[in-house]
Design an enzyme around this catalytic site. Structure first.
Site, PDB file in Angstrom:
ATOM      1  N   SER A 297      -1.586 -14.119 -11.185  1.00  0.00           N
ATOM      2  CA  SER A 297      -2.016 -15.495 -11.407  1.00  0.00           C
ATOM      3  C   SER A 297      -3.379 -15.546 -12.083  1.00  0.00           C
ATOM      4  CB  SER A 297      -2.091 -16.222 -10.056  1.00  0.00           C
ATOM      5  OG  SER A 297      -2.754 -17.455 -10.170  1.00  0.00           O
TER       6      SER A 297
ATOM      7  N   TYR B 298      -5.147 -17.277  -1.680  1.00  0.00           N
ATOM      8  CA  TYR B 298      -4.066 -17.050  -2.647  1.00  0.00           C
ATOM      9  C   TYR B 298      -4.508 -16.086  -3.734  1.00  0.00           C
ATOM     10  CZ  TYR B 298      -0.991 -17.943  -6.618  1.00  0.00           C
ATOM     11  OH  TYR B 298      -0.144 -17.792  -7.686  1.00  0.00           O
TER      12      TYR B 298
END
Length: 270
Positions: free
Chosen positions: A61, A86
């Protein structure tokens, strides 16, 4: 159950796009990220090792760039300062995959996705949330008082890049220097690439485009920046282009139009 899938099928290529995604929820429920993104991914890696997989492609990501201020983000930039659980788990995935590539010679490709949107998009992301609110004439919450910028990447471009990566397993890089290591290179068969549109757009401009495609004004509610949220993202995709001869190119106007067409069709909105 995962081992059984590998045992019962002749698998040579693994594409792991599964995982717990999203910055905000990682603050509320961090253990779901530990279980899915760390424990789950380690299970994938073990199966790749045990069943001698020829190529692993996995989702990372743009969140791994954390609080970096220098734009656009490059794979060679340091990513040691994640600002959400995350992001920390996705960076951990990159490190775990690299280790398995080094120890067990598993060609592995990590793809840092930049704000993917389009038909069948995730309902917890801004394009979906905003579109739904505009159609239903409800308020949309705009973080950091609108002072944000995102590198929105259309799903068809993601699929094309992913497909091309399937055809070219990762290799070790002759550019790696043990005495002056660059994080975008490795002496293991492991590669990391940004996948973004490289045309970042201000959040308020994105909302303007949504309004024009829906032909309805949004009811706006401005708020401060959420913890863990990155203010701006922008991708440098030169490494990806050099590797597969392709990088995302769909304009935000065309992408949003296709997304809204799908949304109206799927939810039967006239």
């Amino acid at each position: 159950s995962l081992e059984n899938i590998f045992k019962e099928n002749k698998i040579s290529l693994v594409i792991n796009l599964a995982g717990q995604a999203g910055v905000r929820y990682s603050i509320i429920n961090p253990m779901s990220y530990v279980q899915s993104n760390l424990v789950g991914f380690s299970n994938i890696l073990e199966c790749c090792k045990n069943f001698k997989i020829e190529h692993l492609i996995y989702a990372s990501s743009s969140s791994v760039y954390g609080g970096n201020k220098k734009l656009p983000f490059k794979e060679s930039d340091p990513v040691n300062n994640p600002i959400s659980i995350y992001a920390a788990t996705k960076r951990s995935n990159e490190l775990m995959a690299h280790t398995y590539s080094h120890l067990f010679n598993i060609p592995s490709t990590g793809l840092r996705f930049f704000t993917v949107y389009g038909p069948w998009g995730r309902p917890d992301m801004a394009p979906f949330i905003f579109a739904k609110a505009i159609f239903e004439e409800k308020k949309i919450s705009i973080n950091n008082f609108g002072n944000m910028m995102r590198d929105f990447t259309y799903i068809d471009d993601i699929v094309e890049a992913l497909y091309r990566c399937c055809l070219k397993p990762a290799t070790s890089d002759i550019g790696f220097n043990d005495f002056n290591p660059d994080s975008s290179y490795s002496n293991a068969p492991h590669r990391i690439f940004n996948i973004g549109n490289s045309q970042p757009i201000k959040l308020m401009e994105f909302i303007d485009i949504l309004e024009s495609k829906i032909n309805k004004k949004a009811l706006k509610e401005f708020k401060s920046l959420d913890p863990g949220d990155v203010v701006s993202t922008s991708s440098d995709t030169q490494l990806l282009r050099d590797w597969i001869g392709f990088s995302p190119k769909t304009s935000i106007e065309d992408g949003v139009e296709e997304f809204i067409k799908w949304y109206q069709s799927f939810y039967q909105i006239n």
